[in-house]
Design an enzyme around this catalytic site. Structure first.
Site, PDB file in Angstrom:
ATOM      1  N   GLN A  16      65.533   9.559  24.486  1.00  0.00           N
ATOM      2  CA  GLN A  16      64.964  10.745  25.366  1.00  0.00           C
ATOM      3  C   GLN A  16      66.015  11.473  25.968  1.00  0.00           C
ATOM      4  O   GLN A  16      65.921  12.624  26.209  1.00  0.00           O
ATOM      5  CB  GLN A  16      63.841  10.006  26.294  1.00  0.00           C
ATOM      6  CG  GLN A  16      62.588   9.517  25.516  1.00  0.00           C
ATOM      7  CD  GLN A  16      61.540   8.995  26.644  1.00  0.00           C
ATOM      8  OE1 GLN A  16      60.950   9.842  27.465  1.00  0.00           O
ATOM      9  NE2 GLN A  16      61.694   7.528  26.694  1.00  0.00           N
ATOM     10  N   LEU A  62      61.232   3.611  20.932  1.00  0.00           N
ATOM     11  CA  LEU A  62      61.090   2.408  20.937  1.00  0.00           C
ATOM     12  C   LEU A  62      60.193   1.359  22.110  1.00  0.00           C
ATOM     13  O   LEU A  62      59.674   0.444  21.885  1.00  0.00           O
ATOM     14  CB  LEU A  62      62.609   1.489  21.121  1.00  0.00           C
ATOM     15  CG  LEU A  62      62.799   0.047  20.801  1.00  0.00           C
ATOM     16  CD1 LEU A  62      62.361  -0.119  19.396  1.00  0.00           C
ATOM     17  CD2 LEU A  62      64.137  -0.248  21.220  1.00  0.00           C
ATOM     18  N   GLU A  63      59.575   2.393  22.792  1.00  0.00           N
ATOM     19  CA  GLU A  63      58.854   1.928  24.055  1.00  0.00           C
ATOM     20  C   GLU A  63      57.580   1.089  23.474  1.00  0.00           C
ATOM     21  O   GLU A  63      57.307   0.195  24.321  1.00  0.00           O
ATOM     22  CB  GLU A  63      58.472   2.980  24.814  1.00  0.00           C
ATOM     23  CG  GLU A  63      59.517   3.633  25.657  1.00  0.00           C
ATOM     24  CD  GLU A  63      60.161   4.560  25.123  1.00  0.00           C
ATOM     25  OE1 GLU A  63      61.454   5.366  25.526  1.00  0.00           O
ATOM     26  OE2 GLU A  63      59.933   5.013  23.704  1.00  0.00           O
ATOM     27  N   ILE A  64      56.869   1.352  22.439  1.00  0.00           N
ATOM     28  CA  ILE A  64      55.760   0.622  21.863  1.00  0.00           C
ATOM     29  C   ILE A  64      56.316  -1.033  21.625  1.00  0.00           C
ATOM     30  O   ILE A  64      55.351  -1.865  21.873  1.00  0.00           O
ATOM     31  CB  ILE A  64      55.371   1.259  20.681  1.00  0.00           C
ATOM     32  CG1 ILE A  64      53.785   0.643  20.569  1.00  0.00           C
ATOM     33  CG2 ILE A  64      56.137   0.681  19.255  1.00  0.00           C
ATOM     34  CD1 ILE A  64      52.896   1.150  21.504  1.00  0.00           C
TER      35      ILE A  64
END
Length: 285
Positions: free
Chosen positions: A140, A159-161
Site C-alpha cells: 500500500q 496480504l491482509e486476508i
C-alpha cells in the site's frame, strides 16, 4: 532532512525522519528510503509517523522537483510489524497504537492511511522503486506513489486476508484505480503473491527494471528537468480525474492551462527549446 553533496541547502535533521526514514536531496530529486533493514522495513508506529512527516516536509520544499521512494536492505517493505505493536500494548503504550485508526487532525485519513496518502497528496511526482518484498501495508505504501518501478522478481501481495484483515491504508481505493474492480477483489480475497513482472502485466506496477532504484532515479531526474509548475499542474489534474465529472475536469484543465500560459517557467521552457539549451526553471511559489 539531510543534504547531499552538490545540494546548496543545509536541511535540518529531524530524528523522527532519520530514524525510520532517510532523505537525501540532490539536484531537485529527493531520495527517500524506509530505513529499518533488519526488519525488512516493517511498519511500526515510528515508521508511520516518519513517513507522514517526511511527506509533509517535502511538500513544503519548493526546490524538490521529484521523489524516489525505496527501502534499504533486502526489501521495500514486508508489511505491518505485528510484534512491535503487540509489544507496545504489553508495555502500556498501547493507547497511541490503538488510536492509529483515529482521524488525523484536519485530515480525511488516520495515521496509517496518511503514511500512504501523503505521497499522493505531494505536489511533486513520486516514484516507488520496489525490490524484494512489498507485502500488505508495504504494497500500500508503494501504491501511494505515482509510478512504480519494480524488480522482475519482487514479491507483491495484498496480504491482509491472511491475518483476517482488510487493506486499510488507502489500498482499496488505489487498487480499484489501478487494476479495476474485479482484479482488485481477486487480489484482496486471495492474498495471492505476484512477481514484479506479473504486477506490471495487470497494471499494479508501471514497469520492471533490474535495478529499480537506479531506474527510478533516472526517471526522477528527467522529470526534474521539466517545468515544475507544469509537472505539478499535471499531477493535480490526473489525480482528480477519476473523482470528478467531465465538465468539472475540463474546466480545471482550462484553469490550469490559463495559470501556466505566459508564466516565467512556461516562457523559459519555450525559449530553452528554441535556443537548444537546458532550461533554467525557478522554484514554484
Amino acid at each position: 532532512m539531510e543534504s547531499s553533496p552538490g545540494d546548496d541547502r543545509e536541511d535540518e535533521r529531524d530524528p523522527a525522519m532519520t530514524d525510520r526514514v532517510t532523505v537525501h536531496v540532490h539536484e531537485g530529486v529527493a531520495d527517500v528510503r524506509l530505513n529499518r533493514p533488519d526488519k525488512l522495513n516493517a511498519l511500526d508506529l515510528s515508521m508511520f509517523e516518519a513517513l507522514a512527516r517526511t511527506g509533509d516536509a517535502l511538500a513544503a520544499d519548493a526546490s524538490v522537483r521529484a521523489v524516489v521512494l525505496s527501502g534499504e536492505g533486502r526489501a521495500f517493505c514486508a508489511g505491518l510489524d505485528f510484534a512491535g505493536f503487540a509489544a507496545m500494548a504489553d508495555d502500556g503504550a498501547g493507547r497511541r497504537a490503538g488510536d492509529i485508526t483515529a482521524r488525523e487532525p484536519g485530515r480525511i485519513t488516520n495515521l496509517g492511511q496518511q503514511a500512504v496518502h501523503v505521497w499522493r497528496e505531494l505536489p511533486q511526482p513520486v516514484i516507488a522503486a520496489v525490490h524484494g518484498h512489498a507485502l500488505g501495508g508495504g504494497l500500500q505504501i508503494a501504491l501511494g506513489a505515482d509510478i512504480r518501478i519494480v524488480a522482475p522478481d519482487a514479491r507483491l501481495s495484498v496480504l491482509e486476508i491472511r491475518w483476517g484483515l482488510v487493506p486499510d491504508m488507502t489500498g482499496t481505493a488505489a487498487l480499484i484505480r489501478l487494476v479495476g474492480e474485479d482484479v482488485a477483489k481477486e487480489l484482496t480475497f486471495t492474498g495471492r503473491t505476484l512477481s514484479g513482472a506479473d504486477a506490471v502485466r495487470i497494471g499494479l506496477a508501471t514497469r520492471t527494471a533490474d535495478d529499480p532504484r537506479a531506474a527510478a532515479t533516472e526517471l526522477a531526474r528527467e522529470i526534474a528537468g521539466n517545468s515544475p509548475d507544469a509537472v505539478r499542474g499535471a499531477k493535480r489534474l490526473l489525480n482528480r480525474a477519476a473523482d470528478t465529472d467531465l465538465a468539472g475536469q475540463f474546466l480545471e484543465e482550462s484553469r490550469t492551462l490559463g495559470a501556466l500560459r505566459g508564466s516565467p517557467n512556461q516562457v523559459e521552457a519555450v525559449r530553452a527549446y528554441f535556443d537548444k539549451r537546458p532550461p533554467a526553471f525557478t522554484d514554484p511559489a
